[in-house]
Design a protein around this motif. Structure first.
Motif, PDB file in Angstrom:
ATOM      1  N   ASP D 269      25.165  -2.883  16.207  1.00 62.29           N
ATOM      2  CA  ASP D 269      25.794  -3.399  15.384  1.00 62.29           C
ATOM      3  C   ASP D 269      26.627  -4.653  15.524  1.00 62.29           C
ATOM      4  OD1 ASP D 269      28.128  -3.655  13.222  1.00 62.29           O
ATOM      5  OD2 ASP D 269      29.194  -1.786  14.052  1.00 62.29           O
ATOM      6  N   PRO D 270      26.450  -5.544  15.216  1.00 62.78           N
ATOM      7  CA  PRO D 270      27.034  -7.081  15.673  1.00 62.78           C
ATOM      8  C   PRO D 270      28.361  -7.153  15.372  1.00 62.78           C
ATOM      9  CG  PRO D 270      25.304  -7.409  13.988  1.00 62.78           C
ATOM     10  CD  PRO D 270      25.465  -6.016  13.923  1.00 62.78           C
ATOM     11  N   PHE D 271      28.916  -6.253  14.297  1.00 62.26           N
ATOM     12  CA  PHE D 271      30.502  -6.324  14.369  1.00 62.26           C
ATOM     13  C   PHE D 271      31.243  -5.634  15.417  1.00 62.26           C
ATOM     14  CE2 PHE D 271      34.559  -5.292  11.808  1.00 62.26           C
ATOM     15  CZ  PHE D 271      34.347  -6.407  11.157  1.00 62.26           C
ATOM     16  N   LEU D 273      29.877  -5.913  18.663  1.00 63.85           N
ATOM     17  CA  LEU D 273      29.881  -6.790  19.690  1.00 63.85           C
ATOM     18  C   LEU D 273      30.903  -7.816  19.389  1.00 63.85           C
ATOM     19  CD1 LEU D 273      27.560  -6.752  21.813  1.00 63.85           C
ATOM     20  CD2 LEU D 273      26.625  -8.951  20.665  1.00 63.85           C
ATOM     21  N   ILE D 274      31.118  -8.185  18.176  1.00 60.64           N
ATOM     22  CA  ILE D 274      32.053  -9.214  18.006  1.00 60.64           C
ATOM     23  C   ILE D 274      33.481  -8.860  18.268  1.00 60.64           C
ATOM     24  CG2 ILE D 274      33.094 -10.795  16.039  1.00 60.64           C
ATOM     25  CD1 ILE D 274      30.240 -10.863  14.929  1.00 60.64           C
ATOM     26  N   THR D 275      34.017  -7.551  17.686  1.00 56.01           N
ATOM     27  CA  THR D 275      35.194  -7.224  17.568  1.00 56.01           C
ATOM     28  C   THR D 275      35.678  -6.636  19.130  1.00 56.01           C
ATOM     29  OG1 THR D 275      34.985  -5.086  16.855  1.00 56.01           O
ATOM     30  CG2 THR D 275      35.740  -6.801  15.252  1.00 56.01           C
ATOM     31  N   ALA D 277      34.432  -8.255  21.724  1.00 58.99           N
ATOM     32  CA  ALA D 277      34.206  -9.462  22.522  1.00 58.99           C
ATOM     33  C   ALA D 277      33.106  -9.057  23.842  1.00 58.99           C
ATOM     34  CB  ALA D 277      35.388 -10.134  23.109  1.00 58.99           C
ATOM     35  N   LYS D 278      32.224  -8.271  23.477  1.00 62.02           N
ATOM     36  CA  LYS D 278      31.174  -7.549  24.458  1.00 62.02           C
ATOM     37  C   LYS D 278      29.753  -8.582  24.595  1.00 62.02           C
ATOM     38  CE  LYS D 278      33.087  -3.177  23.655  1.00 62.02           C
ATOM     39  NZ  LYS D 278      32.601  -1.619  23.087  1.00 62.02           N
TER      40      LYS D 278
END
Lengths: 338, 338, 338, 338
Positions: D269-271, D273-275, D277-278
């Motif tokens: 889930d890209p979200f 990863l983004i929220t 900051a991984k």
């Protein structure tokens, strides 16, 4: 004073202006008369209900404001009345690496944002903006500018002469292009519009690729870098772009996963990631320290961010609709006061 | 073929041309027809005997050559005949941090250097140079260019928009200025000559300081950076400059100790280093990887290094004398072949 | 409630207890009942007048307190009553690199410190301490522990297996030794006392050197590291140690300049710094983020810092005198409450 | 002398011993009498045809050898006869970041490997091993040890006290556990076998999770780290583990994608990863420099890598079959000579 409020998931049409009483001023806070607010794709997602997962009471939207300090709290020491500042995306993320504490609040999502004539915020949640920018331009640093900075210079640690791929011509990508050129990088831009690619060239792009006429654009990007691939990709999302972005990257390169435009599935070939020693890095905007570094860089190099269109304070819905249309090149801004 | 040899400590006058037989070519080596050789302050120190501490047999001087590959060894795979390359300062320092093994040999100090019509070197000890440079310009990357790169972008890790102080207008400082501006940094240059400062301005210096008319130049540098001080100083040496360089640096800043021009005493106030959280970093030229990064940066940004004067192959002593005179602005080069 | 005050430069004898009214509690502050205070060499320097340069009114001394939170401000969210915390050296340096803003205040120098029964501080200026430590032990993290952490793991970026040289057996050096061993480093300790070296061995030192019987101790350190030299030196100061520390360091190594014990002249051979690619890094304690990282490390590995001697709250002068005598091994602490 | 050869994709059964003539010795090469060879999951993949994409002639398999130098080339300077060394995975990757040149050859894939009584390799492609290890133990550093080192200390830059999650009890994971504990990290291990988890505890694991009985193991990992999540995950692959690994990571954490055991789909889930900051970082073994750093660390801390079982030189197929069975805990080794 007037402000807007939004109901997460109720759509752009539900955005509405209302009258709000002035907030009291805390000892370490400043009161700001807002002059311009820049919109981001995230603001559209909030309106449409694809950003916040849980129900929440209506709040003031938007994160990016530039304005003038009109009052300083009793214990404040950083600013004086008359200073022009912009809001930092996360009011508690000051320096260093992201933490849950630092990112627990963000302007304009659950917590009240900045689409208002006046805001009261912590003195540490704003930063000085370069004098050569007008208010609309200066308002674009907060989210799009800082995101591009974080991706390229903090996470990917690009050195002068490195190469970067910018996908499309939205706010983050055009900021990325302008930062890249001022920092001495090689910049490659993709778009489905030749006209937009001409404009990207005029902004200094070293090369451009039309991904409609060149569907295997990752091969073209590799060719444009002597077969090496780029050191970083600003992956703003889109159907089926992730694997191509990985393939376009050089060994050891970084794909900054920023998300946004069309929502993307996170599917990729792990073997390509391993044998390429590449990394996919989630970028969550950035800290106030990054905003200050960006602001200094913009000032030293007299970078003028690209504002596509400026709407009036009463035209907030039109501004959202225009951004939603996707025809923009650079940033969409709402002028709040003269 | 002809070459020069030098006797460490015997002075510039002892530099002499001699006839040297072509060396046999090892399997992983390349034979290069040298076209231009750039001189460095270190070459003067070698001639005068202030660089090498122990007696040593005469050797071929100089480290910086650009030339054309005329023969490749049986096991070589990196180059083909006709490629134009420059020598890397340390033939064994390829990548990563410096080690005694990596830096045990340096061209033109004990080990034979490059002031010759032909050299035979390891294929890994050379790097490709940008096509837009002529031979004399391309010859200046090896030592002065790489030193400035290492100091600013490897050791000090300067980010775009950071500030750097360049002391004087010798080869490293002018390289530093040109790199700084192409990378979007704020660059401040000092000199005792207003005429040279005008030339530095023309190369993009954001500000200049005449250290003769402004003896407390460190205060002026702080004022020019809003009281902050600079993020890095390229400290090329000189009587009494070290403490001023420390004072001119911002909190957390780096003073890159490069040494050179007039020999300097390493005396400083430790308290200033501690409460400023500053660092003094010895810079020992750099690796082949840094040379490649520099070369790419120069190519992407079409940087043209400043060559002050070009001498003929038979004028090597005059070239040394001219460099020794200190009137130069940028690099002094010997053209070996057309 | 009772506190001590000190008059900078008036000597240890001028340290005196006084009655102080409880301070009002700000919205983002916490009130702490102090249980233990650790002393540092800097506190001696303040008493003797060698630390602060300008005259200043008397203030409460000391920076390192551990205590229990007895009241939290209206806007505080990090702590609850009963939490045990320690003060961070610089109340405003939270994360990231040092800045003038972050380091403008430090507990116990001009600004009031912690040698008091109760203190009122910002909720962000304290950090949680490991449960396995008693109050006296936990009080030693703030300055000596964080300084050693910053030098070894932030500035020198030592990786597991690297080597570090600790000069003497004062608070920072013994903390450095304990951290080094828990992190898998090779640790070498010097002292003029064979008895202290035996104790260092018992704490895990891989090797020890008596600098009185081995005046050329830098040669011995090189020998103990296979001729390489150490990756970092914690240079706590002393007459004539700086050049030896540089010589004891490996190529590319870091000499962390911490200052302290006997005041040192900052004289060194720049040539050694350059050809060794070494760096002298001023270490100015560290941030709250570093304190949190240190605290976590101490907790995971059950490190028990060495407390040499604990004095009662009424024995503050004796504690200062004892520290001044230099016979200690590890930290000197004042127990404020049970 | 005898060696094995393998036909990519022909299966373990096709592995066969053959008689091979001694190779001539190049000037910069060394001849090594092999004493032990360690196997890796990649060797199984090669046998089964899931590693190499194109057809290739049979070659000598395996990458990890330890042996004694029996002859040194005329131009070699690093080693002397009798030295005990291990092979580095990529003979050309010496230092610094990975490049296509550095990683173009790897022992035992297309290029001949080390499962032979004698090998002839570049003197720069081997490194010294710690004296306290026997040959079988020392043979395990090359691939599994270096991979764990690269993931934890180079890519994730874990500091002392950080937390790491090891999936399963294969070679890389057990190496990761042992390195983690010697470096002062918090280590959490998963397995489907309680018996293996008991062994992991005995090796120092701070906590263990049985992923069969706790299918939502990522929640347990978060709980074990006070809700924070781990700073790094060594993601060795497996159906459906990737998203759980991302969820188990702390904000800003690194998921080192190593691949291997059961092949995994790269879906996430890209979200998140983004929220968060991984970052997902592909780990491609590592350089000789990393091998040297690892070897030093192992030596300083007397780490003894876990060898599950040792087979004789004539039992190579059985060794492959045993590794393929998946019952091992730690490394599987073939003893070539006494």
């Amino acid at each position: 004073m007037k402000a807007y409020r939004i109901d997460s998931g109720a759509g752009i049409g539900a955005l509405q202006q209302f009258e709000r009483a002035s907030a009291p001023l805390g000892a370490d806070q400043v009161r700001i008369r807002v002059r311009a607010v820049s919109l981001n794709f995230r603001d559209l997602m909030i309106a449409k209900g694809t950003y916040l997962r849980d129900p929440v009471a209506p709040f003031v939207p938007a994160s990016d404001a530039v304005g003038e300090i009109v009052e300083v709290g009793a214990a404040s020491s950083l600013w004086k009345v008359g200073d022009r500042v912009a809001t930092s995306f996360f009011p508690h993320w000051l320096q260093g690496a992201p933490t849950p504490y630092a990112t627990r609040d963000a302007f304009g999502a659950v917590v009240d944002g900045v689409l208002a004539e006046e805001i009261v915020v912590s003195e540490q949640s704003v930063f000085a903006v370069p004098a050569h920018l007008d208010d609309a331009q200066a308002a674009t640093l907060t989210c799009a500018g800082v995101t591009a900075w974080n991706a390229m210079f903090v996470e990917a640690k690009l050195q002068p002469g490195a190469s970067v791929l910018l996908l499309g011509t939205g706010g983050v990508s055009i900021w990325g292009l302008q930062l890249a050129k001022a920092a001495g990088l090689q910049a490659i831009v993709t778009s489905s519009s030749d006209e937009k690619l001409v404009r990207a060239k005029a902004l200094g792009a070293d090369a451009t690729v039309n991904y409609r006429t060149t569907p295997e654009w990752q091969d073209e990007v590799r060719a444009l870098t002597g077969g090496r691939g780029v050191d970083a990709v600003l992956e703003v999302g889109g159907k089926g772009t992730l694997q191509r972005s990985i393939d376009a990257a050089a060994m050891g390169g970084t794909i900054a996963v920023i998300g946004g435009v069309s929502g993307f599935a996170g599917e990729f070939d792990p073997f390509a990631l391993i044998t390429g020693a590449k990394r996919l890095s989630g970028i969550y905007v950035g800290s106030r320290g990054m905003a200050e570094d960006l602001s200094r860089f913009v000032g030293v190099n007299r970078i003028v961010p690209v504002v596509d269109r400026v709407f009036g304070f009463d035209q907030a819905r039109q501004a959202y609709d225009y951004l939603d249309g996707g025809a923009h090149f650079g940033k969409v801004v709402i002028q709040v006061a003269g």
